[in-house]
Design a protein around this motif. Structure first.
Motif, PDB file in Angstrom:
ATOM      1  N   ALA A 217       0.968  -1.150   0.131  1.00  0.00           N
ATOM      2  CA  ALA A 217      -0.045  -0.444  -0.184  1.00  0.00           C
ATOM      3  C   ALA A 217       0.964   1.198   0.037  1.00  0.00           C
ATOM      4  O   ALA A 217       0.105   1.935  -0.471  1.00  0.00           O
ATOM      5  N   ASN A 218       1.911   0.817   0.732  1.00  0.00           N
ATOM      6  CA  ASN A 218       3.005   2.490   0.548  1.00  0.00           C
ATOM      7  C   ASN A 218       3.157   2.978  -0.770  1.00  0.00           C
ATOM      8  O   ASN A 218       3.376   3.868  -0.449  1.00  0.00           O
ATOM      9  N   ALA A 219       3.744   1.489  -1.216  1.00  0.00           N
ATOM     10  CA  ALA A 219       4.322   1.597  -2.608  1.00  0.00           C
ATOM     11  C   ALA A 219       3.624   2.419  -3.703  1.00  0.00           C
ATOM     12  O   ALA A 219       3.730   3.095  -4.351  1.00  0.00           O
ATOM     13  N   SER A 220       2.472   1.904  -3.840  1.00  0.00           N
ATOM     14  CA  SER A 220       0.815   2.009  -4.669  1.00  0.00           C
ATOM     15  C   SER A 220       0.970   4.076  -4.401  1.00  0.00           C
ATOM     16  O   SER A 220       0.460   4.343  -5.091  1.00  0.00           O
ATOM     17  N   ARG A 221       0.773   3.752  -2.482  1.00  0.00           N
ATOM     18  CA  ARG A 221       0.161   5.222  -2.618  1.00  0.00           C
ATOM     19  C   ARG A 221       1.990   6.314  -2.616  1.00  0.00           C
ATOM     20  O   ARG A 221       1.303   7.206  -3.049  1.00  0.00           O
ATOM     21  N   GLN A 222       3.106   6.036  -2.599  1.00  0.00           N
ATOM     22  CA  GLN A 222       3.812   6.778  -3.678  1.00  0.00           C
ATOM     23  C   GLN A 222       3.830   6.645  -4.586  1.00  0.00           C
ATOM     24  O   GLN A 222       3.943   8.246  -5.642  1.00  0.00           O
ATOM     25  N   ASN A 223       3.180   5.698  -5.424  1.00  0.00           N
ATOM     26  CA  ASN A 223       3.122   6.122  -6.735  1.00  0.00           C
ATOM     27  C   ASN A 223       2.194   6.611  -6.773  1.00  0.00           C
ATOM     28  O   ASN A 223       2.531   8.156  -8.419  1.00  0.00           O
ATOM     29  N   ARG A 224       1.173   6.886  -6.741  1.00  0.00           N
ATOM     30  CA  ARG A 224       0.024   7.684  -6.649  1.00  0.00           C
ATOM     31  C   ARG A 224       0.063   9.605  -6.803  1.00  0.00           C
ATOM     32  O   ARG A 224       0.266  10.100  -6.997  1.00  0.00           O
ATOM     33  N   THR A 225       1.240   9.251  -5.500  1.00  0.00           N
ATOM     34  CA  THR A 225       2.183  10.517  -5.186  1.00  0.00           C
ATOM     35  C   THR A 225       2.582  11.356  -6.309  1.00  0.00           C
ATOM     36  O   THR A 225       2.918  12.439  -6.665  1.00  0.00           O
ATOM     37  N   ARG A 226       3.382   9.836  -6.402  1.00  0.00           N
ATOM     38  CA  ARG A 226       4.543  10.319  -7.435  1.00  0.00           C
ATOM     39  C   ARG A 226       3.528  10.901  -8.756  1.00  0.00           C
ATOM     40  O   ARG A 226       4.376  11.984  -9.672  1.00  0.00           O
ATOM     41  N   GLU A 227       2.453  10.343  -9.216  1.00  0.00           N
ATOM     42  CA  GLU A 227       1.828  10.694 -10.416  1.00  0.00           C
ATOM     43  C   GLU A 227       1.226  11.710 -10.849  1.00  0.00           C
ATOM     44  O   GLU A 227       0.927  12.687 -11.315  1.00  0.00           O
ATOM     45  N   MET A 228       0.519  12.421  -9.180  1.00  0.00           N
ATOM     46  CA  MET A 228      -0.492  14.115  -8.801  1.00  0.00           C
ATOM     47  C   MET A 228       0.962  14.474  -9.030  1.00  0.00           C
ATOM     48  O   MET A 228       0.511  15.545  -9.613  1.00  0.00           O
ATOM     49  N   GLN A 229       2.465  14.621  -8.644  1.00  0.00           N
ATOM     50  CA  GLN A 229       3.326  15.675  -8.846  1.00  0.00           C
ATOM     51  C   GLN A 229       3.235  15.689 -10.608  1.00  0.00           C
ATOM     52  O   GLN A 229       3.847  16.356 -10.441  1.00  0.00           O
ATOM     53  N   LEU A 230       3.253  14.930 -11.588  1.00  0.00           N
ATOM     54  CA  LEU A 230       3.842  14.854 -12.939  1.00  0.00           C
ATOM     55  C   LEU A 230       2.791  15.335 -13.369  1.00  0.00           C
ATOM     56  O   LEU A 230       2.730  15.898 -14.185  1.00  0.00           O
ATOM     57  N   ILE A 231       1.245  15.485 -12.579  1.00  0.00           N
ATOM     58  CA  ILE A 231       0.116  16.137 -13.474  1.00  0.00           C
ATOM     59  C   ILE A 231       0.930  17.172 -14.239  1.00  0.00           C
ATOM     60  O   ILE A 231       0.138  17.570 -15.126  1.00  0.00           O
ATOM     61  N   PRO A 232       0.287  18.155 -13.525  1.00  0.00           N
ATOM     62  CA  PRO A 232       0.821  19.908 -14.171  1.00  0.00           C
ATOM     63  C   PRO A 232       2.286  19.891 -15.460  1.00  0.00           C
ATOM     64  O   PRO A 232       2.250  20.315 -15.812  1.00  0.00           O
ATOM     65  N   GLU A 233       3.292  18.671 -14.835  1.00  0.00           N
ATOM     66  CA  GLU A 233       4.194  18.933 -15.872  1.00  0.00           C
ATOM     67  C   GLU A 233       3.394  18.242 -17.383  1.00  0.00           C
ATOM     68  O   GLU A 233       4.171  18.872 -18.284  1.00  0.00           O
TER      69      GLU A 233
END
Length: 108
Positions: free
Chosen positions: A42-58
């Motif tokens: 769950a932590n890994a998927s949460r980190q992936n989700r957070t990274r994806e969220m941070q890359l959305i504006p880019e």
């Protein structure tokens, strides 16, 4: 009338008070739904989700830039086409003037 009292698409009555109660399936356990999501990773998927969220504006900025470049390219093509048509009309007028001048020279 059919042997079936009513179907899902054509119920015998639309009144919920008069409808037969729903029976649970024997293949499904009674009670709460079976958990299909595990907490392992769950932590890994949460980190992936957070990274994806941070890359959305880019990604959004990249899509905007791609769209602006496409619009600029279409604008340049339209400008070139308009210029080519203008030059073609100018050439046709010059050709007509030359033909008239030649005809006048031959007639005299």
């Amino acid at each position: 009338m059919n042997a079936h009292p009513g179907t899902v698409d054509r119920p015998l009555t639309h009144d919920p008070q008069k409808q037969a109660p729903m029976t649970s399936s024997t293949s499904e356990p009674s009670g709460s739904a079976t958990p299909d999501v595990t907490t392992i990773g769950a932590n890994a998927s949460r980190q992936n989700r957070t990274r994806e969220m941070q890359l959305i504006p880019e990604a959004l900025a990249r899509a905007h830039m791609h769209e602006r470049l496409r619009e600029a390219d279409a604008e340049r093509r339209a400008q070139r086409l308009a210029t080519a048509r203008r030059m073609q009309r100018r050439a046709e007028r010059a050709s007509l003037r030359a033909r008239r001048a030649l005809a006048m020279a031959v007639m005299q």
